[in-house]
Design a protein around this motif. Structure first.
Motif, short mmCIF file in Angstrom:
data_model
loop_
_atom_site.label_atom_id
_atom_site.label_comp_id
_atom_site.label_asym_id
_atom_site.label_seq_id
_atom_site.Cartn_x
_atom_site.Cartn_y
_atom_site.Cartn_z
N VAL A 114 35.99 35.34 43.76
CA VAL A 114 37.00 35.48 42.70
C VAL A 114 36.86 34.36 41.68
O VAL A 114 36.92 34.58 40.47
CB VAL A 114 38.41 35.50 43.30
CG1 VAL A 114 39.47 35.54 42.19
CG2 VAL A 114 38.59 36.70 44.23
N PHE A 115 36.65 33.14 42.17
CA PHE A 115 36.48 31.99 41.28
C PHE A 115 35.21 32.13 40.45
O PHE A 115 35.22 31.96 39.22
CB PHE A 115 36.42 30.70 42.09
CG PHE A 115 36.16 29.47 41.26
CD1 PHE A 115 37.21 28.80 40.65
CD2 PHE A 115 34.87 28.99 41.09
CE1 PHE A 115 36.97 27.68 39.87
CE2 PHE A 115 34.62 27.87 40.32
CZ PHE A 115 35.68 27.21 39.70
N VAL A 116 34.09 32.46 41.10
CA VAL A 116 32.80 32.57 40.41
C VAL A 116 32.84 33.71 39.38
O VAL A 116 32.26 33.59 38.29
CB VAL A 116 31.67 32.80 41.43
CG1 VAL A 116 30.35 33.13 40.72
CG2 VAL A 116 31.50 31.57 42.32
N ALA A 117 33.53 34.80 39.71
CA ALA A 117 33.58 35.96 38.83
C ALA A 117 34.18 35.62 37.47
O ALA A 117 33.86 36.27 36.47
CB ALA A 117 34.39 37.08 39.48
N ARG A 118 35.03 34.63 37.41
CA ARG A 118 35.67 34.24 36.15
C ARG A 118 34.64 33.87 35.09
O ARG A 118 34.89 34.01 33.88
CB ARG A 118 36.62 33.07 36.44
CG ARG A 118 37.20 32.34 35.27
CD ARG A 118 37.78 33.19 34.22
NE ARG A 118 38.87 34.06 34.64
CZ ARG A 118 39.49 34.91 33.83
NH1 ARG A 118 39.11 35.01 32.56
NH2 ARG A 118 40.45 35.67 34.27
N PHE A 119 33.44 33.46 35.49
CA PHE A 119 32.44 32.97 34.53
C PHE A 119 31.38 34.02 34.22
O PHE A 119 30.36 33.70 33.62
CB PHE A 119 31.81 31.69 35.07
CG PHE A 119 32.81 30.59 35.23
CD1 PHE A 119 33.11 29.74 34.18
CD2 PHE A 119 33.50 30.42 36.42
CE1 PHE A 119 34.06 28.73 34.32
CE2 PHE A 119 34.45 29.42 36.58
CZ PHE A 119 34.74 28.58 35.51
N SER A 120 31.58 35.27 34.64
CA SER A 120 30.69 36.38 34.30
C SER A 120 31.53 37.49 33.69
O SER A 120 32.51 37.92 34.30
CB SER A 120 29.95 36.89 35.55
OG SER A 120 29.36 38.16 35.30
N ALA A 121 31.16 37.95 32.50
CA ALA A 121 32.00 38.92 31.79
C ALA A 121 32.21 40.20 32.59
O ALA A 121 33.33 40.69 32.72
CB ALA A 121 31.37 39.25 30.43
#
Length: 216
Positions: A114-121
């Motif tokens: 969830v955290f990592v997903a924030r940085f991929s559109a």
């Protein structure tokens, strides 16, 4: 030319600026507008507006962060209620491979995903809904979502603020050059987002049916 094109956006101030930036960031996660317009562009624009005095820096950071977190939370609820049906709709059906990749990552890494997903559109647009479909408790999702939203929002708003400050400190030709850089940053973010959405996360092209070669 570039200055005239950007002027309507760069002249936004007050509640109009907060509303536009907030809605774009919110909608990206809540209704998957990120497939069309990445939230980074809105956050960078907010930073530029803050550098020009149209909004306060702290105010636009808070707006971007809160709208990112709330948008993800709405996306989580949408996924929990209608996720399975949404996966059968056009935009997600065309990206079945990417959705499955995101789901696998979510199952393996949980809140880290969830955290990592924030940085991929693309992941930012689909992971909240997929998390809602999964067994991930909302409090756990919210903690990771908020952490990612804070880091993401601050980074991109400050990037826009820094670029905008350089324009304000320049004069004459230099200011037009730096305005061009603002446009370039926004375009690069947009184009990168579109290419990743169409390439990395789209399913493979349909293969020709067996025996079709040489038929006739």
């Amino acid at each position: 030319m570039i200055g005239r094109l950007l002027q309507p956006l760069l002249s936004l101030h007050g509640w109009q600026a907060y509303t536009l930036i907030g809605l774009l960031v919110f909608a990206e996660d809540a209704v998957m507008l990120g497939f069309v317009f990445p939230g980074e562009t809105a956050a960078i624009l907010g930073g530029v507006l803050a550098s020009r005095g149209g909004v306060s820096l702290s105010g636009i950071v808070i707006t971007v962060v809160l709208c990112a977190i709330v948008g993800d939370s709405v996306g989580y609820e949408v996924g929990a209620r209608w996720g399975r049906k949404l996966l059968r709709f056009g935009p997600l059906r065309k990206r079945e491979k990417g959705v499955q990749t995101a789901l696998d990552m979510l199952n393996r890494r949980g809140p880290i995903a969830v955290f990592v997903a924030r940085f991929s559109a693309f992941l930012r647009a689909v992971v909240p809904g997929l998390a809602g479909m999964s067994d991930m408790p909302y409090p756990l999702f919210l903690a990771s979502n908020a952490t990612g939203g804070i880091c993401w929002g601050i980074c991109y708003v400050l990037l826009g603020y820094f670029v905008g400050q350089q324009v304000e400190q320049a004069s004459g030709i230099a200011s037009y050059v730096l305005l061009g850089l603002i446009a370039l940053v926004l375009v690069v973010v947009y184009v990168r987002h579109r290419r990743r959405s169409k390439g990395e996360f789209e399913g493979p092209a349909d293969e020709p049916a067996a025996g079709s070669d040489g038929a006739g």
